[in-house]
Design a protein around this motif. Sequence first.
Motif, mmCIF file in Angstrom:
data_model
loop_
_atom_site.group_PDB
_atom_site.id
_atom_site.type_symbol
_atom_site.label_atom_id
_atom_site.label_comp_id
_atom_site.label_asym_id
_atom_site.label_seq_id
_atom_site.Cartn_x
_atom_site.Cartn_y
_atom_site.Cartn_z
ATOM 1 N N TYR A 4 0.795 8.003 13.883
ATOM 2 C CA TYR A 4 2.072 7.771 13.272
ATOM 3 C C TYR A 4 2.707 6.742 14.505
ATOM 4 O O TYR A 4 2.519 7.045 15.772
ATOM 5 N N GLU A 50 3.571 5.237 9.130
ATOM 6 C CA GLU A 50 2.104 5.236 8.939
ATOM 7 C C GLU A 50 1.808 3.883 8.396
ATOM 8 O O GLU A 50 2.202 3.593 7.521
ATOM 9 N N VAL A 55 7.238 7.352 6.383
ATOM 10 C CA VAL A 55 6.825 8.664 5.906
ATOM 11 C C VAL A 55 7.499 9.706 6.294
ATOM 12 O O VAL A 55 7.442 10.880 5.848
ATOM 13 N N GLU A 78 3.032 13.179 0.473
ATOM 14 C CA GLU A 78 1.685 12.996 1.178
ATOM 15 C C GLU A 78 1.427 13.259 2.539
ATOM 16 O O GLU A 78 -0.011 13.411 2.802
ATOM 17 N N HIS A 79 2.512 13.431 3.353
ATOM 18 C CA HIS A 79 2.336 13.754 4.768
ATOM 19 C C HIS A 79 2.861 15.349 5.031
ATOM 20 O O HIS A 79 3.086 15.505 6.201
ATOM 21 N N ARG A 82 1.705 18.543 7.630
ATOM 22 C CA ARG A 82 0.710 18.384 8.588
ATOM 23 C C ARG A 82 1.519 18.525 10.026
ATOM 24 O O ARG A 82 0.820 17.994 11.070
#
Length: 145
Positions: A4, A50, A55, A78-79, A82
């Motif tokens: 990132y 990213e 993101v 989608e991130h 995490r």
Amino acid sequence: MSGYRWVLDIDDVDWEDLSNLYRIAPLGEKPPESLEKVFGNSMFTCLVYENEVLVGAGRAIADGLDCAYIADVAVHPEHQGRGLGRAIIGRLTDLAGDHSKIILYANPGKEGFYLKLGFLPMNTAMGIWKDRDKGLSTGVLRETI
Ligand SMILES: CC(C)(COP(=O)(O)OP(=O)(O)OC[C@H]1O[C@@H](n2cnc3c(N)ncnc32)[C@H](O)[C@@H]1OP(=O)(O)O)[C@@H](O)C(=O)NCCC(=O)NCCS
């Protein structure tokens, strides 16, 4: 958190991209021109990319000494999961670390996220919303003590 790219200024922000991020996170409809204004008036801003795709984001308004207020924290679906949301809050609380207090309000269902990150519920927090009915219907406000 590798892979990132962290950006702490708004010089190169594409406000349409940021608006899309909030739409899909989801954190609601936030028009690009409104985002340019509120991010521009925030002392601390955090944007996460990213591969040049936005993101994650967040911001804090602050008076430089006493109080900082964190808002508009979101991570692309989608991130999520995490540790990126935790890292964004970490960046903002580090940046605002000299303030006596750092406050925020969670959307209903997100309280546990902030509790894990060290925020404590405030006993006497109150607010005036321009759209009072929306505040009430989303569960952010209530009419009784
Ligand atoms: C809320 C949000 C920012 C969390 O980001 P994230 O990157 O998925 O969160 P993280 O992976 O950093 O999670 C950090 C910890 O909080 C926990 N957590 C995440 N969401 C949670 C929730 N709604 N309730 C309780 N705990 C939560 C995670 O399980 C994790 O715990 P762990 O460290 O013990 O494993 C993200 O889900 C999001 O953008 N949601 C949509 C927009 C939104 O609601 N923003 C917040 C407005 S108040």
